[in-house]
Write a protein that holds these residues in place. Structure first.
Motif, PDB file in Angstrom:
ATOM      1  N   MET A   1     101.632  20.835  80.058  1.00 21.39           N
ATOM      2  CA  MET A   1     100.215  20.515  80.249  1.00 21.39           C
ATOM      3  C   MET A   1      99.755  19.519  79.178  1.00 21.39           C
ATOM      4  O   MET A   1     100.089  19.652  78.005  1.00 21.39           O
ATOM      5  CB  MET A   1      99.365  21.798  80.182  1.00 21.39           C
ATOM      6  N   ASN A   2      99.030  18.505  79.564  1.00 22.86           N
ATOM      7  CA  ASN A   2      98.520  17.515  78.629  1.00 22.86           C
ATOM      8  C   ASN A   2      97.429  18.146  77.759  1.00 22.86           C
ATOM      9  O   ASN A   2      96.390  18.588  78.250  1.00 22.86           O
ATOM     10  CB  ASN A   2      97.947  16.327  79.405  1.00 22.86           C
ATOM     11  N   GLU A   3      97.687  18.177  76.433  1.00 22.12           N
ATOM     12  CA  GLU A   3      96.727  18.833  75.531  1.00 22.12           C
ATOM     13  C   GLU A   3      95.389  18.115  75.500  1.00 22.12           C
ATOM     14  O   GLU A   3      94.364  18.712  75.143  1.00 22.12           O
ATOM     15  CB  GLU A   3      97.312  18.901  74.120  1.00 22.12           C
ATOM     16  N   ASN A   4      95.360  16.839  75.901  1.00 22.14           N
ATOM     17  CA  ASN A   4      94.100  16.095  75.879  1.00 22.14           C
ATOM     18  C   ASN A   4      93.132  16.508  76.985  1.00 22.14           C
ATOM     19  O   ASN A   4      91.963  16.128  76.950  1.00 22.14           O
ATOM     20  CB  ASN A   4      94.374  14.594  75.984  1.00 22.14           C
ATOM     21  N   LEU A   5      93.612  17.269  77.973  1.00 24.18           N
ATOM     22  CA  LEU A   5      92.736  17.699  79.061  1.00 24.18           C
ATOM     23  C   LEU A   5      91.568  18.535  78.547  1.00 24.18           C
ATOM     24  O   LEU A   5      90.495  18.559  79.146  1.00 24.18           O
ATOM     25  CB  LEU A   5      93.537  18.494  80.095  1.00 24.18           C
ATOM     26  N   ALA A   6      91.762  19.218  77.444  1.00 29.74           N
ATOM     27  CA  ALA A   6      90.707  20.061  76.882  1.00 29.74           C
ATOM     28  C   ALA A   6      89.888  19.329  75.827  1.00 29.74           C
ATOM     29  O   ALA A   6      88.996  19.921  75.217  1.00 29.74           O
ATOM     30  CB  ALA A   6      91.320  21.328  76.288  1.00 29.74           C
ATOM     31  N   LYS A   7      90.199  18.040  75.604  1.00 24.81           N
ATOM     32  CA  LYS A   7      89.513  17.269  74.572  1.00 24.81           C
ATOM     33  C   LYS A   7      88.598  16.216  75.198  1.00 24.81           C
ATOM     34  O   LYS A   7      88.717  15.882  76.381  1.00 24.81           O
ATOM     35  CB  LYS A   7      90.530  16.582  73.662  1.00 24.81           C
ATOM     36  N   THR A   8      87.706  15.680  74.387  1.00 22.71           N
ATOM     37  CA  THR A   8      86.782  14.632  74.818  1.00 22.71           C
ATOM     38  C   THR A   8      87.353  13.265  74.472  1.00 22.71           C
ATOM     39  O   THR A   8      87.709  13.008  73.309  1.00 22.71           O
ATOM     40  CB  THR A   8      85.416  14.806  74.125  1.00 22.71           C
ATOM     41  N   ASP A   9      87.446  12.399  75.479  1.00 18.88           N
ATOM     42  CA  ASP A   9      87.880  11.022  75.236  1.00 18.88           C
ATOM     43  C   ASP A   9      86.681  10.240  74.700  1.00 18.88           C
ATOM     44  O   ASP A   9      85.714   9.988  75.423  1.00 18.88           O
ATOM     45  CB  ASP A   9      88.390  10.402  76.542  1.00 18.88           C
ATOM     46  N   LEU A  10      86.749   9.845  73.446  1.00 17.64           N
ATOM     47  CA  LEU A  10      85.608   9.189  72.819  1.00 17.64           C
ATOM     48  C   LEU A  10      85.320   7.824  73.433  1.00 17.64           C
ATOM     49  O   LEU A  10      84.194   7.316  73.293  1.00 17.64           O
ATOM     50  CB  LEU A  10      85.841   9.057  71.310  1.00 17.64           C
ATOM     51  N   LYS A  11      86.284   7.242  74.117  1.00 17.98           N
ATOM     52  CA  LYS A  11      86.043   5.944  74.740  1.00 17.98           C
ATOM     53  C   LYS A  11      85.245   6.062  76.042  1.00 17.98           C
ATOM     54  O   LYS A  11      84.883   5.056  76.634  1.00 17.98           O
ATOM     55  CB  LYS A  11      87.352   5.196  74.969  1.00 17.98           C
ATOM     56  N   ASN A  12      84.960   7.281  76.462  1.00 15.25           N
ATOM     57  CA  ASN A  12      84.042   7.498  77.582  1.00 15.25           C
ATOM     58  C   ASN A  12      82.593   7.550  77.130  1.00 15.25           C
ATOM     59  O   ASN A  12      81.685   7.622  77.962  1.00 15.25           O
ATOM     60  CB  ASN A  12      84.370   8.808  78.309  1.00 15.25           C
ATOM     61  N   LEU A  13      82.348   7.522  75.809  1.00 10.96           N
ATOM     62  CA  LEU A  13      81.019   7.799  75.269  1.00 10.96           C
ATOM     63  C   LEU A  13      80.341   6.545  74.746  1.00 10.96           C
ATOM     64  O   LEU A  13      80.893   5.812  73.925  1.00 10.96           O
ATOM     65  CB  LEU A  13      81.119   8.827  74.142  1.00 10.96           C
ATOM     66  N   THR A  14      79.125   6.315  75.207  1.00  6.51           N
ATOM     67  CA  THR A  14      78.270   5.293  74.611  1.00  6.51           C
ATOM     68  C   THR A  14      77.850   5.753  73.217  1.00  6.51           C
ATOM     69  O   THR A  14      78.106   6.892  72.828  1.00  6.51           O
ATOM     70  CB  THR A  14      77.016   5.070  75.455  1.00  6.51           C
ATOM     71  N   GLN A  15      77.167   4.895  72.488  1.00  8.24           N
ATOM     72  CA  GLN A  15      76.706   5.296  71.161  1.00  8.24           C
ATOM     73  C   GLN A  15      75.791   6.520  71.253  1.00  8.24           C
ATOM     74  O   GLN A  15      75.917   7.464  70.461  1.00  8.24           O
ATOM     75  CB  GLN A  15      75.956   4.145  70.478  1.00  8.24           C
ATOM     76  N   GLU A  16      74.892   6.520  72.219  1.00 10.70           N
ATOM     77  CA  GLU A  16      73.974   7.654  72.374  1.00 10.70           C
ATOM     78  C   GLU A  16      74.739   8.946  72.657  1.00 10.70           C
ATOM     79  O   GLU A  16      74.456  10.002  72.070  1.00 10.70           O
ATOM     80  CB  GLU A  16      72.989   7.371  73.508  1.00 10.70           C
ATOM     81  N   LYS A  17      75.740   8.870  73.533  1.00 11.45           N
ATOM     82  CA  LYS A  17      76.507  10.063  73.874  1.00 11.45           C
ATOM     83  C   LYS A  17      77.417  10.483  72.725  1.00 11.45           C
ATOM     84  O   LYS A  17      77.679  11.685  72.534  1.00 11.45           O
ATOM     85  CB  LYS A  17      77.321   9.816  75.144  1.00 11.45           C
ATOM     86  N   LEU A  18      77.882   9.527  71.953  1.00  4.18           N
ATOM     87  CA  LEU A  18      78.713   9.851  70.803  1.00  4.18           C
ATOM     88  C   LEU A  18      77.896  10.567  69.723  1.00  4.18           C
ATOM     89  O   LEU A  18      78.377  11.518  69.088  1.00  4.18           O
ATOM     90  CB  LEU A  18      79.327   8.571  70.240  1.00  4.18           C
ATOM     91  N   VAL A  19      76.656  10.150  69.557  1.00  3.36           N
ATOM     92  CA  VAL A  19      75.750  10.840  68.635  1.00  3.36           C
ATOM     93  C   VAL A  19      75.550  12.281  69.092  1.00  3.36           C
ATOM     94  O   VAL A  19      75.605  13.233  68.278  1.00  3.36           O
ATOM     95  CB  VAL A  19      74.403  10.095  68.541  1.00  3.36           C
TER      96      VAL A  19
END
Length: 362
Positions: free
Chosen positions: A1-19
């Motif tokens: 199982m890909n361990e990243n499936l349970a993690k957040t991909d930061l490249k999906n996030l705008t600055q507002e969403k990253l905040v």
């Protein structure tokens, strides 16, 4: 199982969403802006490289998030200087982007979907059908991968982004908007709005919203001046006929002196007659615009033929005589199936795959 499936991909996030993400981890808002300033620097692949973040916070990020990137890049170079990139996605799908170097700019044509549901008669991507939307990260990672490739190969930096690759950008609207936000954010990829163009076949409601929410350039794939011909070429015309499309363009919200670019692909014996040019000139009169002519490239429908150069020039002259700014787009990358309308995710197996150092997903 890909361990990243349970993690957040930061490249999906705008600055507002990253905040919002870092605040959910109990961190102050400015940490999100700090992280964004790191993510899009060339060569940044690990949180340990973010040296102005506390070691404990970097450890938390490693457990909860990751920064995706394409680990396989297929590269094909055209005789005319265009470069086609194919990227294998995590689910095995393949998308393509095209870099078009010119004397005063270096443009990347970016994909927004795997395949396309619009079914335009002259477009190879449409023969794939629609498979899925790209995530924000998958859109952005095309730009990051080509930027890094250009840097590694001594090529000029990217200056312009056009959403004219695989798919209809406005049919993937939310992810498109987030990608534009990251592209134009100074801490992100820092492109100017005037250097980004979104092309659409004419999704009228999304066009209106795009004008309300962004200040990027708009290009409209028109390709005919009456409903009968356009419907035969582009099924979307049944839903949003020409009169509604042109009225939307006339009232489109944009900065003063900006003009919509109308794209007009010429098909021999279909939409390239003098009468078509005259009708087009009359149709576009209410809209501040430029016109981009392109002789059709070989694609999915064998009955689609390209007009002669003389016919294209005659069509251009009629429009120019009516006072329009009219360009003839030179087809680039046709020998590697990278020209307009030819992207279809083919040729991966037989082509050379370039693997880049430090490009494996964490």
């Amino acid at each position: 199982m890909n361990e990243n499936l349970a993690k957040t991909d930061l490249k999906n996030l705008t600055q507002e969403k990253l905040v919002q993400f870092v605040e959910s981890l109990g961190q102050p808002a400015f940490r999100g802006r700090q992280i964004l300033a790191w993510i899009y620097r060339p060569g940044i692949t690990e949180f340990e490289q973010m040296t102005d973040l506390a070691k404990e916070f970097r450890a938390i990020l490693a457990k909860t998030a990751f920064m995706s990137r394409f680990d396989e890049v297929m590269v094909e170079r055209s005789r005319d200087g265009a470069v086609k990139f194919a990227f294998r996605l995590v689910d095995g799908q393949i998308i393509e982007s095209v870099m078009i170097p010119e004397e005063d700019r270096n443009t990347l044509c970016v994909s927004s979907q795997v395949g396309c549901a619009m079914g335009c008669r002259f477009c190879m991507t449409g023969t794939m059908g629609f498979r899925r939307n790209l995530s924000t990260a998958e859109i952005i990672n095309q730009v990051c991968a080509v930027r890094d490739w250009a840097l590694a190969h001594g090529q000029p930096p990217l200056t312009n982004i056009v959403f004219m690759g695989m798919g209809e950008p406005l049919a993937n609207f939310d992810n498109l908007l987030d990608a534009i936000s990251i592209l134009t954010e100074q801490r992100g990829l820092d492109f100017s709005n005037r250097r980004i163009t979104v092309s659409t076949c004419g999704l009228v409601p999304q066009m209106r919203e795009l004008g309300d929410r962004t200040d990027v350039n708009l290009a409209v794939s028109l390709h005919a001046a009456n409903d009968a011909v356009r419907t035969s070429m582009m099924p979307i015309n049944k839903r949003y006929p020409i009169a509604e499309l042109i009225e939307t363009c006339r009232t489109y919200r944009q900065k003063r002196r900006k003009r919509i670019m109308f794209e007009y692909t010429l098909l021999d014996g279909v939409n390239d007659a003098d009468a078509d040019a005259i009708q087009l000139a009359e149709l576009l009169r209410p809209v501040p615009c430029k016109i981009n002519l392109l002789a059709v490239n070989p694609a999915g429908d064998a009955s689609v033929r390209s007009p002669s150069n003389e016919r294209v020039l005659a069509f251009q002259k009629i429009l120019r005589d009516q006072g329009y700014t009219v360009f003839i787009r030179t087809s680039r990358g046709e020998d590697i199936s990278a020209a307009c309308g030819q992207l279809a995710g083919q040729g991966w197996v037989d082509a050379k795959v370039e693997k880049k150092e430090n490009a494996v997903n964490p």
